[in-house]
Design an enzyme around this catalytic site. Sequence first.
Site, PDB file in Angstrom:
ATOM      1  N   ARG A  56       0.699  -1.178   0.098  1.00  0.00           N
ATOM      2  CA  ARG A  56      -0.011   0.158  -0.092  1.00  0.00           C
ATOM      3  C   ARG A  56       0.765   1.146  -0.073  1.00  0.00           C
ATOM      4  O   ARG A  56       0.614   2.218  -0.498  1.00  0.00           O
ATOM      5  CB  ARG A  56      -0.778   0.085   1.365  1.00  0.00           C
ATOM      6  CG  ARG A  56      -2.119  -1.025   0.961  1.00  0.00           C
ATOM      7  CD  ARG A  56      -2.941  -0.941   2.263  1.00  0.00           C
ATOM      8  NE  ARG A  56      -3.805  -1.912   2.201  1.00  0.00           N
ATOM      9  CZ  ARG A  56      -4.964  -2.043   2.940  1.00  0.00           C
ATOM     10  NH1 ARG A  56      -5.429  -0.902   3.789  1.00  0.00           N
ATOM     11  NH2 ARG A  56      -5.794  -2.875   2.892  1.00  0.00           N
TER      12      ARG A  56
ATOM     13  N   THR B  27      -6.005 -21.375  -9.220  1.00  0.00           N
ATOM     14  CA  THR B  27      -6.181 -21.298 -10.764  1.00  0.00           C
ATOM     15  C   THR B  27      -6.108 -22.884 -11.429  1.00  0.00           C
ATOM     16  O   THR B  27      -5.522 -23.624 -10.759  1.00  0.00           O
ATOM     17  CB  THR B  27      -5.433 -20.377 -11.470  1.00  0.00           C
ATOM     18  OG1 THR B  27      -3.954 -20.789 -11.173  1.00  0.00           O
ATOM     19  CG2 THR B  27      -5.555 -18.862 -11.181  1.00  0.00           C
TER      20      THR B  27
ATOM     21  N   GLY C 120      -4.762 -28.918  -3.922  1.00  0.00           N
ATOM     22  CA  GLY C 120      -5.670 -27.954  -3.665  1.00  0.00           C
ATOM     23  C   GLY C 120      -6.430 -28.184  -2.326  1.00  0.00           C
ATOM     24  O   GLY C 120      -6.662 -27.447  -1.549  1.00  0.00           O
TER      25      GLY C 120
ATOM     26  N   GLU D 196      -7.356 -25.040   0.591  1.00  0.00           N
ATOM     27  CA  GLU D 196      -8.517 -25.304   1.597  1.00  0.00           C
ATOM     28  C   GLU D 196      -8.153 -24.332   2.688  1.00  0.00           C
ATOM     29  O   GLU D 196      -8.828 -23.890   3.453  1.00  0.00           O
ATOM     30  CB  GLU D 196      -9.067 -26.666   1.925  1.00  0.00           C
ATOM     31  CG  GLU D 196      -9.875 -27.465   0.765  1.00  0.00           C
ATOM     32  CD  GLU D 196     -10.752 -28.385   1.333  1.00  0.00           C
ATOM     33  OE1 GLU D 196     -11.149 -28.541   2.447  1.00  0.00           O
ATOM     34  OE2 GLU D 196     -11.367 -28.844   0.338  1.00  0.00           O
TER      35      GLU D 196
ATOM     36  N   GLU E  57     -15.024 -18.388 -10.999  1.00  0.00           N
ATOM     37  CA  GLU E  57     -15.130 -18.463 -12.510  1.00  0.00           C
ATOM     38  C   GLU E  57     -15.110 -20.222 -12.767  1.00  0.00           C
ATOM     39  O   GLU E  57     -14.115 -20.491 -12.687  1.00  0.00           O
ATOM     40  CB  GLU E  57     -14.107 -18.077 -13.297  1.00  0.00           C
ATOM     41  CG  GLU E  57     -13.758 -16.531 -13.369  1.00  0.00           C
ATOM     42  CD  GLU E  57     -15.117 -15.770 -14.065  1.00  0.00           C
ATOM     43  OE1 GLU E  57     -15.506 -16.573 -15.093  1.00  0.00           O
ATOM     44  OE2 GLU E  57     -15.295 -14.670 -14.164  1.00  0.00           O
TER      45      GLU E  57
ATOM     46  N   ARG F  44     -11.566 -25.290 -22.501  1.00  0.00           N
ATOM     47  CA  ARG F  44     -11.868 -24.094 -22.353  1.00  0.00           C
ATOM     48  C   ARG F  44     -13.042 -23.813 -21.505  1.00  0.00           C
ATOM     49  O   ARG F  44     -14.007 -24.520 -22.051  1.00  0.00           O
ATOM     50  CB  ARG F  44     -11.663 -23.157 -23.500  1.00  0.00           C
ATOM     51  CG  ARG F  44     -10.416 -23.070 -24.408  1.00  0.00           C
ATOM     52  CD  ARG F  44     -10.502 -22.666 -25.709  1.00  0.00           C
ATOM     53  NE  ARG F  44     -11.167 -21.448 -25.750  1.00  0.00           N
ATOM     54  CZ  ARG F  44     -12.181 -21.091 -26.776  1.00  0.00           C
ATOM     55  NH1 ARG F  44     -12.762 -22.128 -27.165  1.00  0.00           N
ATOM     56  NH2 ARG F  44     -12.632 -20.014 -26.533  1.00  0.00           N
ATOM     57  N   CYS F  45     -13.230 -22.944 -20.911  1.00  0.00           N
ATOM     58  CA  CYS F  45     -14.436 -22.837 -19.964  1.00  0.00           C
ATOM     59  C   CYS F  45     -15.369 -22.131 -21.242  1.00  0.00           C
ATOM     60  O   CYS F  45     -16.621 -22.475 -21.030  1.00  0.00           O
ATOM     61  CB  CYS F  45     -14.412 -21.780 -18.920  1.00  0.00           C
ATOM     62  SG  CYS F  45     -13.490 -20.322 -19.294  1.00  0.00           S
TER      63      CYS F  45
ATOM     64  N   GLU G  30     -20.324 -30.245 -19.519  1.00  0.00           N
ATOM     65  CA  GLU G  30     -19.054 -29.527 -20.226  1.00  0.00           C
ATOM     66  C   GLU G  30     -18.452 -30.724 -20.679  1.00  0.00           C
ATOM     67  O   GLU G  30     -18.225 -31.577 -19.919  1.00  0.00           O
ATOM     68  CB  GLU G  30     -18.372 -28.747 -19.069  1.00  0.00           C
ATOM     69  CG  GLU G  30     -17.296 -28.255 -19.214  1.00  0.00           C
ATOM     70  CD  GLU G  30     -16.636 -27.537 -18.201  1.00  0.00           C
ATOM     71  OE1 GLU G  30     -16.528 -28.155 -16.894  1.00  0.00           O
ATOM     72  OE2 GLU G  30     -16.183 -26.257 -18.361  1.00  0.00           O
TER      73      GLU G  30
HETATM   74  P1  NAP Z   1     -10.381 -27.872 -10.685  1.00  0.00           P
HETATM   75  O1  NAP Z   1      -9.802 -29.467 -10.629  1.00  0.00           O
HETATM   76  O2  NAP Z   1     -11.538 -27.572  -9.989  1.00  0.00           O
HETATM   77  O3  NAP Z   1      -9.045 -27.443 -10.180  1.00  0.00           O
HETATM   78  C1  NAP Z   1      -8.936 -25.877 -10.083  1.00  0.00           C
HETATM   79  C2  NAP Z   1      -7.839 -25.546  -8.894  1.00  0.00           C
HETATM   80  O4  NAP Z   1      -8.516 -25.471  -7.627  1.00  0.00           O
HETATM   81  C3  NAP Z   1      -6.588 -26.139  -8.944  1.00  0.00           C
HETATM   82  O5  NAP Z   1      -5.837 -25.248  -8.635  1.00  0.00           O
HETATM   83  C4  NAP Z   1      -6.533 -27.308  -8.008  1.00  0.00           C
HETATM   84  O6  NAP Z   1      -5.623 -27.397  -7.081  1.00  0.00           O
HETATM   85  C5  NAP Z   1      -7.705 -26.571  -6.856  1.00  0.00           C
HETATM   86  N1  NAP Z   1      -8.250 -27.507  -5.995  1.00  0.00           N
HETATM   87  C6  NAP Z   1      -8.792 -28.617  -6.307  1.00  0.00           C
HETATM   88  N2  NAP Z   1      -9.553 -29.146  -5.127  1.00  0.00           N
HETATM   89  C7  NAP Z   1      -9.386 -28.162  -4.327  1.00  0.00           C
HETATM   90  C8  NAP Z   1      -9.981 -28.078  -3.070  1.00  0.00           C
HETATM   91  N3  NAP Z   1     -10.733 -29.115  -2.303  1.00  0.00           N
HETATM   92  N4  NAP Z   1      -9.531 -26.870  -2.166  1.00  0.00           N
HETATM   93  C9  NAP Z   1      -8.929 -25.935  -2.647  1.00  0.00           C
HETATM   94  N5  NAP Z   1      -8.465 -25.981  -3.925  1.00  0.00           N
HETATM   95  C10 NAP Z   1      -8.640 -27.060  -4.861  1.00  0.00           C
HETATM   96  O7  NAP Z   1     -10.239 -27.588 -12.145  1.00  0.00           O
HETATM   97  P2  NAP Z   1      -9.444 -27.795 -13.601  1.00  0.00           P
HETATM   98  O8  NAP Z   1      -9.577 -29.343 -13.788  1.00  0.00           O
HETATM   99  O9  NAP Z   1      -7.943 -27.327 -12.996  1.00  0.00           O
HETATM  100  O10 NAP Z   1      -9.842 -26.775 -14.593  1.00  0.00           O
HETATM  101  C11 NAP Z   1     -10.956 -27.206 -15.323  1.00  0.00           C
HETATM  102  C12 NAP Z   1     -11.998 -26.496 -14.896  1.00  0.00           C
HETATM  103  O11 NAP Z   1     -11.893 -24.981 -14.930  1.00  0.00           O
HETATM  104  C13 NAP Z   1     -12.949 -26.498 -15.895  1.00  0.00           C
HETATM  105  O12 NAP Z   1     -14.514 -26.841 -15.265  1.00  0.00           O
HETATM  106  C14 NAP Z   1     -13.331 -25.186 -16.601  1.00  0.00           C
HETATM  107  O13 NAP Z   1     -14.583 -24.772 -17.087  1.00  0.00           O
HETATM  108  C15 NAP Z   1     -12.808 -24.241 -15.330  1.00  0.00           C
HETATM  109  N6  NAP Z   1     -12.447 -22.921 -16.039  1.00  0.00           N
HETATM  110  C16 NAP Z   1     -13.225 -21.892 -15.819  1.00  0.00           C
HETATM  111  C17 NAP Z   1     -13.053 -20.631 -16.255  1.00  0.00           C
HETATM  112  C18 NAP Z   1     -13.882 -19.530 -16.413  1.00  0.00           C
HETATM  113  O14 NAP Z   1     -13.585 -18.522 -16.754  1.00  0.00           O
HETATM  114  N7  NAP Z   1     -15.184 -19.524 -15.975  1.00  0.00           N
HETATM  115  C19 NAP Z   1     -11.697 -20.714 -16.882  1.00  0.00           C
HETATM  116  C20 NAP Z   1     -10.807 -21.699 -17.082  1.00  0.00           C
HETATM  117  C21 NAP Z   1     -11.295 -22.809 -16.621  1.00  0.00           C
HETATM  118  P3  NAP Z   1      -5.049 -29.192  -7.482  1.00  0.00           P
HETATM  119  O15 NAP Z   1      -4.655 -29.387  -8.831  1.00  0.00           O
HETATM  120  O16 NAP Z   1      -3.664 -29.072  -6.709  1.00  0.00           O
HETATM  121  O17 NAP Z   1      -6.037 -30.013  -6.993  1.00  0.00           O
END
Ligand code: NAP
Length: 516
Positions: free
Chosen positions: A96, A189, A248, A253, A288, A321-322, A416
């Site tokens: 800041r 992310t 994650g 968490e 997101e 891609r989302c 999806e």
């Molecule tokens: P994901 O499995 O939900 O993981 C996303 C992030 O969350 C990772 O860093 C993951 O870490 C972490 N994570 C997982 N379990 C967690 C928990 N219990 N507590 C806290 N964090 C946790 O998603 P992904 O497979 O990487 O990405 C694909 C998804 O992202 C799709 O559904 C896509 O649509 C969505 N997405 C959305 C947008 C948007 O703008 N709306 C953009 C891009 C992607 P770990 O890998 O260490 O578990």
Amino acid sequence: MATNLSAGKEPLAPTGEYPHLDAILRDDLFRPIVRMNAVGIPEFPMFIGGKWLYGERTMGVHTPIDGSVVAAVPQASEGLARAAVDAAVEARRAIRDIPGAKRVELFEKAARLLREHFPAFREALLLEAGKPHHDQEGETKAAVERMLYTRAEASHIYGDYLPGDWANDTLGKMALVIREPLGVLACITPFNYPLFIPTAKIAPALVAGNTVVAKSSSTTPLSLLLLARVLETAGFPPGSLNVATGAGAVVGETWVKDERVRMVSFTGSTEVGRRLHAIGGLKRFHLELGGKAHSMVYDDADVPMAAAKSVEGACKNAGQRCDAVSAVVVVQDVLEEFLEEAAQAAQKWKVGDPRRPETKMGPMISERAAARVEGLVAEATAGGAKVLTGGTRDGTYFSPTVLRDVTERMRVAREETFGPLVPVLAARDEEDALRIAQTTEYGLDSCVFTRSFERMWRAAKRIQCGEVTINDLPKHGIGHFPFGGRRESGLGREGIGYSIEEMTEPKTIVFNLGPR
Ligand code: NAP
């Protein structure tokens, strides 16, 4: 029409050399933070409180190119995750105290550094995410541009002046409403844009005067670590950005439950987003989440253009891609023409080893992800859908696939897909297409192809989602246009200026000006 458009017989998977880090290890900026572990794998540290810390326990980073381990990163414990928050709390004052204009300059310096070290970033995207050359280039350039946009973003951190004489109880007073940083933000992310998505969260967070704890997907942790190195070198104070690696469920968490973390900016699956929202308590959430964009093609559309763009929407980044097009609803009168064009367009998406210059689409992130897509196709064909082209898997590689005779009840039409699939459904007319496009719980994107302004407008008003694109595929790009979801697709908006709004909070300062 040509119906025998099955995939070619060449293997999809790579042949040849074992992938390994090279550009990163030769780069003077990154070499000092990487060490070789006992079995000769490059090991990266985490970045907490301005220090690079190796872990007692590590995990391998497997490349989707062929599944081999290309690097190792620490598996942070809850204790280390909390230490990252301690550091971010400690650094609040330091960030800041940097005047806004100077924070912008730090990002301009970081953007220059990122550009100078493009080969290392491109290599990280190639190896951890399997991105072909064109996609590496696109993502690194987008990250640079996003940083440079902080100058424009900063102009949104102004407030309001409210005269009091419009209400009896505030006569003789005036108020200033200023926007203040929230404090510590957790940015979590996904794997699909491992450089751009963290940049798009960290840049507005820091420029607004917050501090950050960040983690990327465990499958793609390298790009974010390189980004942290660049921001450190640009001169951001120790503790302003802290990057941890590890599961994650442990790191993420811990941060989400920590009351000192004032906002969670999460991009990822709906399932994880819902869980974080449930355990996070009273803090701000920007979520997101997943998407299911329907592309609607009407009988007055430019059909070849609609087919090429719908296929591009489905196949870019191997469909991961989302904002991907993951179902196409075509009005009956132009269905056969659309299918022929779409099959031909899909065959131009050359899939294969992302190290080959001619490759347009690389592997999916894991064999599990590709097998899931294979399962969706198998289930659809068992229910009567037909594969017009593609439909084959080779390990992590899935060929661009056009499916016809898809019905609303099939999972491929509702869920999806997150793979290079173009499931095509037939609609009787415009009204039927609009109805089908709403049979999803998601609400992130959709697109419509028509030449009629009235139809464009009707679709834009009727479809319940965050962004409706007319005569193009949905693309969030660098966020010049804001995006975000409704329903299962999340909460809040991301984009130039809109992110800043989410990452700051208003404070009202009332001045009693005394009797008039
Ligand atoms: P994901 O499995 O939900 O993981 C996303 C992030 O969350 C990772 O860093 C993951 O870490 C972490 N994570 C997982 N379990 C967690 C928990 N219990 N507590 C806290 N964090 C946790 O998603 P992904 O497979 O990487 O990405 C694909 C998804 O992202 C799709 O559904 C896509 O649509 C969505 N997405 C959305 C947008 C948007 O703008 N709306 C953009 C891009 C992607 P770990 O890998 O260490 O578990």
